[in-house]
Design an enzyme around this catalytic site. Structure first.
Site, PDB file in Angstrom:
ATOM      1  N   ASN A  72       4.450   0.308   6.972  1.00  0.00           N
ATOM      2  CA  ASN A  72       3.152   0.569   6.353  1.00  0.00           C
ATOM      3  C   ASN A  72       2.033  -0.082   7.168  1.00  0.00           C
ATOM      4  O   ASN A  72       2.290  -1.000   7.967  1.00  0.00           O
ATOM      5  CB  ASN A  72       3.120  -0.009   4.935  1.00  0.00           C
ATOM      6  CG  ASN A  72       3.924   0.814   3.941  1.00  0.00           C
ATOM      7  OD1 ASN A  72       3.888   2.043   3.975  1.00  0.00           O
ATOM      8  ND2 ASN A  72       4.653   0.127   3.058  1.00  0.00           N
ATOM      9  N   CYS A  81       9.524   7.714   3.975  1.00  0.00           N
ATOM     10  CA  CYS A  81       8.175   8.286   3.997  1.00  0.00           C
ATOM     11  C   CYS A  81       8.305   9.795   4.149  1.00  0.00           C
ATOM     12  O   CYS A  81       8.821  10.269   5.168  1.00  0.00           O
ATOM     13  CB  CYS A  81       7.379   7.697   5.154  1.00  0.00           C
ATOM     14  SG  CYS A  81       5.737   8.393   5.282  1.00  0.00           S
ATOM     15  N   HIS A 171       7.999   4.437  -7.154  1.00  0.00           N
ATOM     16  CA  HIS A 171       6.783   5.175  -7.530  1.00  0.00           C
ATOM     17  C   HIS A 171       6.496   5.009  -9.018  1.00  0.00           C
ATOM     18  O   HIS A 171       7.405   5.153  -9.843  1.00  0.00           O
ATOM     19  CB  HIS A 171       6.932   6.666  -7.215  1.00  0.00           C
ATOM     20  CG  HIS A 171       7.124   6.931  -5.755  1.00  0.00           C
ATOM     21  ND1 HIS A 171       6.077   7.075  -4.879  1.00  0.00           N
ATOM     22  CD2 HIS A 171       8.250   7.015  -5.014  1.00  0.00           C
ATOM     23  CE1 HIS A 171       6.549   7.262  -3.650  1.00  0.00           C
ATOM     24  NE2 HIS A 171       7.869   7.235  -3.709  1.00  0.00           N
ATOM     25  N   ASN A 202       4.260   2.342  -5.184  1.00  0.00           N
ATOM     26  CA  ASN A 202       3.262   3.375  -4.943  1.00  0.00           C
ATOM     27  C   ASN A 202       2.798   3.871  -6.319  1.00  0.00           C
ATOM     28  O   ASN A 202       3.573   3.841  -7.282  1.00  0.00           O
ATOM     29  CB  ASN A 202       3.893   4.532  -4.162  1.00  0.00           C
ATOM     30  CG  ASN A 202       4.429   4.074  -2.817  1.00  0.00           C
ATOM     31  OD1 ASN A 202       3.669   3.800  -1.895  1.00  0.00           O
ATOM     32  ND2 ASN A 202       5.752   3.947  -2.700  1.00  0.00           N
ATOM     33  N   GLU A 220      -1.074   4.105  -2.195  1.00  0.00           N
ATOM     34  CA  GLU A 220       0.219   3.752  -1.596  1.00  0.00           C
ATOM     35  C   GLU A 220       0.422   2.251  -1.469  1.00  0.00           C
ATOM     36  O   GLU A 220      -0.496   1.534  -1.042  1.00  0.00           O
ATOM     37  CB  GLU A 220       0.329   4.367  -0.197  1.00  0.00           C
ATOM     38  CG  GLU A 220       0.775   5.793  -0.233  1.00  0.00           C
ATOM     39  CD  GLU A 220       1.225   6.283   1.132  1.00  0.00           C
ATOM     40  OE1 GLU A 220       1.921   5.527   1.844  1.00  0.00           O
ATOM     41  OE2 GLU A 220       0.854   7.406   1.473  1.00  0.00           O
ATOM     42  N   ARG A 221       1.614   1.835  -1.800  1.00  0.00           N
ATOM     43  CA  ARG A 221       2.035   0.460  -1.520  1.00  0.00           C
ATOM     44  C   ARG A 221       1.847   0.204  -0.024  1.00  0.00           C
ATOM     45  O   ARG A 221       2.269   1.008   0.812  1.00  0.00           O
ATOM     46  CB  ARG A 221       3.521   0.333  -1.894  1.00  0.00           C
ATOM     47  CG  ARG A 221       4.132  -0.994  -1.606  1.00  0.00           C
ATOM     48  CD  ARG A 221       5.597  -1.047  -2.038  1.00  0.00           C
ATOM     49  NE  ARG A 221       6.479  -0.190  -1.254  1.00  0.00           N
ATOM     50  CZ  ARG A 221       7.811  -0.279  -1.254  1.00  0.00           C
ATOM     51  NH1 ARG A 221       8.419  -1.161  -2.020  1.00  0.00           N
ATOM     52  NH2 ARG A 221       8.547   0.538  -0.536  1.00  0.00           N
ATOM     53  N   CYS A 229       1.076  11.708  -0.183  1.00  0.00           N
ATOM     54  CA  CYS A 229       2.303  10.917  -0.148  1.00  0.00           C
ATOM     55  C   CYS A 229       3.453  11.855  -0.504  1.00  0.00           C
ATOM     56  O   CYS A 229       3.509  12.371  -1.627  1.00  0.00           O
ATOM     57  CB  CYS A 229       2.203   9.762  -1.140  1.00  0.00           C
ATOM     58  SG  CYS A 229       3.697   8.755  -1.214  1.00  0.00           S
ATOM     59  N   THR A 231       6.904  11.320  -0.561  1.00  0.00           N
ATOM     60  CA  THR A 231       7.862  10.790  -1.534  1.00  0.00           C
ATOM     61  C   THR A 231       7.193  10.722  -2.908  1.00  0.00           C
ATOM     62  O   THR A 231       7.836  10.966  -3.933  1.00  0.00           O
ATOM     63  CB  THR A 231       8.355   9.387  -1.124  1.00  0.00           C
ATOM     64  OG1 THR A 231       7.225   8.566  -0.820  1.00  0.00           O
ATOM     65  CG2 THR A 231       9.293   9.436   0.070  1.00  0.00           C
ATOM     66  N   GLY A 232       5.891  10.424  -2.915  1.00  0.00           N
ATOM     67  CA  GLY A 232       5.155  10.336  -4.181  1.00  0.00           C
ATOM     68  C   GLY A 232       5.070  11.681  -4.881  1.00  0.00           C
ATOM     69  O   GLY A 232       5.195  11.768  -6.111  1.00  0.00           O
TER      70      GLY A 232
HETATM   71  N1  LIG Z   1       3.728   3.409   1.343  1.00  0.00           N
HETATM   72  C1  LIG Z   1       5.038   3.885   1.048  1.00  0.00           C
HETATM   73  C2  LIG Z   1       5.728   4.454   2.245  1.00  0.00           C
HETATM   74  C3  LIG Z   1       5.070   5.672   2.800  1.00  0.00           C
HETATM   75  C4  LIG Z   1       5.121   6.870   1.865  1.00  0.00           C
HETATM   76  C5  LIG Z   1       4.561   8.076   2.535  1.00  0.00           C
HETATM   77  N2  LIG Z   1       3.194   8.117   2.807  1.00  0.00           N
HETATM   78  C6  LIG Z   1       5.117   9.379   2.064  1.00  0.00           C
HETATM   79  O1  LIG Z   1       4.567  10.412   2.471  1.00  0.00           O
HETATM   80  O2  LIG Z   1       6.134   9.410   1.394  1.00  0.00           O
HETATM   81  C7  LIG Z   1       5.896   2.750   0.464  1.00  0.00           C
HETATM   82  O3  LIG Z   1       5.611   1.559   0.701  1.00  0.00           O
HETATM   83  O4  LIG Z   1       6.863   3.058  -0.219  1.00  0.00           O
END
Ligand SMILES: N[C@@H](CCC[C@H](N)C(=O)O)C(=O)O
Length: 377
Positions: A72, A81, A171, A202, A220-221, A229, A231-232
């Protein structure tokens, strides 16, 4: 000899990353000398290259084709990510000349993730199954009737109904009536470090427009507010589906653009489809990647000179001196330069020109690096 550290900048829906190809590193643990402080410098949008994170392609360890590590902007290392792995896939394809159909088995701290080039130019990623137990998110919230951790949390004096889901990384998902009205900076920053999320989290505020169309904003975390994001978006679709707010397949609109998310019933895996694009390639300046810790701004620029350069001066900067017309039409340095470039380009193939550009970038950069190296005359 000075090390020339070449990098590429990529973005997926405005979630942007600094990418390094370490697939043939002799010592993959060296990570090109990256430290949390250097990651912070590289990601700084004013003193560095700028980015939401740094991504490395590394040799595999567990039978995959390669391994991804991501950091990050604050220097911490998350498990996964989503936008980043799409950017990595595009970067690998660009570097190796791959075209659809092509997929990669990529080892991450969240397990084996498989991005694939789609015929329409997007990248479809098998993100694996979501994590929906408190220990795997991780969160102290207990599993509710809908089958995912959820509960009310006190944040900045407000009580928020929060659901939690993991995609390898944690999340918090907060359904709201109007996502535009949310105090993202305040609530996002406070929820990121809320005690209910021991590894931080996140944070996503989501408004349901229709069961197959959601709109969300992201905190985001380790990076703060970002334009997207991946994963988000996956965690948000999963949480909203479990809460009875969304279908298994939906479009999620993020500030940087839409992602298509599908939580496949048969496999239990979440699939994310979206774009990833190259922004530029570059070479890291030693002062940015060096040992010294001085991050202070450069001295203020000198005030403009009292009078602009005149036609009789030896040197002339056309960009500033000739804004109202050429000052030296009989011997214009720009016209001379253009003529030299035209002569140089005539009769050369595209490959020659690309090689020429590469050589010129490298020699200019090497020249600049030796000039700036400590101890240089
Ligand atoms: N900030 C996240 C890691 C990055 C997530 C990313 N931007 C995505 O697209 O999934 C964390 O600390 O979990």
């Amino acid at each position: 000899m000075l090390q020339v550290l070449q990098f590429s900048k990529y973005q997926g829906l405005g979630n942007d990353f600094f990418l390094l190809d370490g697939r043939s590193l002799e010592d993959p643990e060296d990570l090109f000398g990256l430290t949390p402080e250097r990651v912070q410098r590289l990601c700084d949008r004013r003193f560095g290259v700028g980015g939401d994170g740094v991504i490395l392609a590394l040799p595999p360890r567990e039978g995959g084709e390669l391994r991804m590590r991501i950091f990050n902007a604050d220097g911490t290392e998350p498990e996964m990510c989503g936008n980043g792995i799409r950017c990595l896939a595009r970067f690998l394809a660009d570097s190796d000349g791959d075209e659809a159909p092509r997929s990669w088995e990529i080892e991450t701290l969240a397990g084996r993730i498989v991005p694939a080039l789609a015929e329409d130019g997007r990248i479809r990623v098998d993100m694996g199954p979501p994590f929906l137990t408190p220990e795997t998110v991780p969160t102290t919230l207990a599993v509710g009737e809908q089958g995912l951790p959820m509960g009310e949390l006190e944040v900045l004096g407000q009580r928020l109904a929060v659901a939690a889901a993991g995609m390898g990384n944690p999340h918090a998902v907060v359904p709201v009536a109007d996502v535009a009205a949310i105090d993202l900076e305040g609530l996002g920053a406070a929820l990121e470090v809320h005690g209910a999320f021991p590894a931080r989290t996140n944070v996503h505020f989501v408004q349901v427009l229709a069961p197959d169309h959601l709109v969300m904003r992201v905190w985001e975390r380790g990076a703060g507010p970002t334009l997207a994001c991946g994963t988000g978006a996956c965690a948000t679709l999963v949480a909203c589906h479990r809460l009875g707010l969304a279908a298994r397949h939906a479009r999620l609109d993020l500030p940087g653009g839409p992602l298509e998310i599908h939580w496949d019933e048969a496999s239990g895996h979440v699939f994310m489809t979206g774009p990833a694009e190259a922004v530029f390639d570059g070479v890291v300046a030693p002062s940015l990647f060096g040992e010294e810790e001085d991050m202070s701004p450069a001295p203020a620029m000198a005030p403009p000179t009292a009078s602009p350069p005149q036609a009789g001066d030896g040197a002339i900067d056309c960009a500033t001196a000739c804004v109202n017309g050429c000052l030296r039409p009989e011997a214009c340095p720009s016209a001379e330069a253009r003529a030299r470039v035209t002569a140089l380009l005539e009769g050369r193939s595209l490959d020659d020109l690309v090689a020429l550009a590469g050589e010129s970038l490298e020699s200019r950069t090497r020249g600049r690096l030796s000039r700036d190296a400590p101890g240089a005359p």
